[in-house]
Design a protein around this motif. Structure first.
Motif, PDB file in Angstrom:
ATOM      1  N   PHE A  41       0.831  -1.206   0.000  1.00  0.00           N
ATOM      2  CA  PHE A  41       0.000   0.000   0.000  1.00  0.00           C
ATOM      3  C   PHE A  41       0.865   1.254   0.000  1.00  0.00           C
ATOM      4  O   PHE A  41       0.598   2.205  -0.740  1.00  0.00           O
ATOM      5  CB  PHE A  41      -0.941  -0.013   1.193  1.00  0.00           C
ATOM      6  CG  PHE A  41      -1.971   1.071   1.153  1.00  0.00           C
ATOM      7  CD1 PHE A  41      -3.012   1.022   0.241  1.00  0.00           C
ATOM      8  CD2 PHE A  41      -1.901   2.153   2.019  1.00  0.00           C
ATOM      9  CE1 PHE A  41      -3.966   2.020   0.192  1.00  0.00           C
ATOM     10  CE2 PHE A  41      -2.847   3.154   1.978  1.00  0.00           C
ATOM     11  CZ  PHE A  41      -3.879   3.095   1.060  1.00  0.00           C
ATOM     12  N   GLU A  42       1.914   1.260   0.811  1.00  0.00           N
ATOM     13  CA  GLU A  42       2.802   2.431   0.871  1.00  0.00           C
ATOM     14  C   GLU A  42       3.484   2.668  -0.470  1.00  0.00           C
ATOM     15  O   GLU A  42       3.631   3.806  -0.902  1.00  0.00           O
ATOM     16  CB  GLU A  42       3.851   2.239   1.968  1.00  0.00           C
ATOM     17  CG  GLU A  42       3.305   2.389   3.371  1.00  0.00           C
ATOM     18  CD  GLU A  42       4.334   2.088   4.452  1.00  0.00           C
ATOM     19  OE1 GLU A  42       5.538   2.001   4.129  1.00  0.00           O
ATOM     20  OE2 GLU A  42       3.927   1.932   5.608  1.00  0.00           O
ATOM     21  N   SER A  44       2.353   1.948  -3.353  1.00  0.00           N
ATOM     22  CA  SER A  44       1.401   2.245  -4.425  1.00  0.00           C
ATOM     23  C   SER A  44       0.774   3.636  -4.324  1.00  0.00           C
ATOM     24  O   SER A  44      -0.011   4.012  -5.193  1.00  0.00           O
ATOM     25  CB  SER A  44       0.297   1.189  -4.435  1.00  0.00           C
ATOM     26  OG  SER A  44      -0.500   1.287  -3.271  1.00  0.00           O
ATOM     27  N   GLN A  45       1.119   4.409  -3.330  1.00  0.00           N
ATOM     28  CA  GLN A  45       0.473   5.703  -3.127  1.00  0.00           C
ATOM     29  C   GLN A  45       0.633   6.640  -4.310  1.00  0.00           C
ATOM     30  O   GLN A  45      -0.328   7.291  -4.721  1.00  0.00           O
ATOM     31  CB  GLN A  45       0.987   6.368  -1.844  1.00  0.00           C
ATOM     32  CG  GLN A  45       0.524   5.685  -0.583  1.00  0.00           C
ATOM     33  CD  GLN A  45      -0.982   5.653  -0.490  1.00  0.00           C
ATOM     34  OE1 GLN A  45      -1.644   6.672  -0.433  1.00  0.00           O
ATOM     35  NE2 GLN A  45      -1.538   4.459  -0.499  1.00  0.00           N
ATOM     36  N   ASP A  46       1.835   6.713  -4.876  1.00  0.00           N
ATOM     37  CA  ASP A  46       2.048   7.607  -6.023  1.00  0.00           C
ATOM     38  C   ASP A  46       1.210   7.168  -7.217  1.00  0.00           C
ATOM     39  O   ASP A  46       0.599   7.994  -7.892  1.00  0.00           O
ATOM     40  CB  ASP A  46       3.531   7.653  -6.406  1.00  0.00           C
ATOM     41  CG  ASP A  46       4.374   8.380  -5.377  1.00  0.00           C
ATOM     42  OD1 ASP A  46       3.815   9.170  -4.585  1.00  0.00           O
ATOM     43  OD2 ASP A  46       5.606   8.152  -5.350  1.00  0.00           O
ATOM     44  N   LEU A  48      -1.566   5.350  -7.138  1.00  0.00           N
ATOM     45  CA  LEU A  48      -2.976   5.589  -6.838  1.00  0.00           C
ATOM     46  C   LEU A  48      -3.346   7.053  -7.018  1.00  0.00           C
ATOM     47  O   LEU A  48      -4.410   7.378  -7.556  1.00  0.00           O
ATOM     48  CB  LEU A  48      -3.307   5.122  -5.416  1.00  0.00           C
ATOM     49  CG  LEU A  48      -3.285   3.613  -5.184  1.00  0.00           C
ATOM     50  CD1 LEU A  48      -3.457   3.305  -3.696  1.00  0.00           C
ATOM     51  CD2 LEU A  48      -4.361   2.921  -5.993  1.00  0.00           C
ATOM     52  N   ALA A  49      -2.483   7.943  -6.582  1.00  0.00           N
ATOM     53  CA  ALA A  49      -2.738   9.380  -6.737  1.00  0.00           C
ATOM     54  C   ALA A  49      -2.783   9.756  -8.213  1.00  0.00           C
ATOM     55  O   ALA A  49      -3.649  10.530  -8.639  1.00  0.00           O
ATOM     56  CB  ALA A  49      -1.667  10.180  -6.006  1.00  0.00           C
TER      57      ALA A  49
END
Length: 72
Positions: A41-42, A44-46, A48-49
């Motif tokens: 999850f950490e 994938s943040q970029d 996802l944004a």
């Protein structure tokens, strides 16, 4: 250690070695899964944004349509 965890460990100590090991393995696997999920999850943040920004751009440009659950 929390009171609940302490009570749980006290009860676990009354089980056979095999049962203790089985439960310990379940707990360790769950903890490892949680760590892997958090790491994924950490990372994938970029992405996802970026995907969210693209979706909103398409929405504002009128390139989207309302989801019709009947046609899925």
């Amino acid at each position: 250690m929390t009171e609940l965890l302490d009570r749980t460990i006290t009860k676990l100590k009354t089980l056979s070695v095999e049962q203790q090991d089985a439960i310990a393995m379940i707990i360790l696997e769950e903890l490892e899964d949680e760590i892997q999920w958090n790491n994924s999850f950490e990372r994938s943040q970029d992405l996802l944004a970026k995907l969210a920004k693209e979706a909103m751009s398409e929405y504002h440009a009128g390139k989207t349509q309302e989801l019709d659950l009947e046609t899925l």
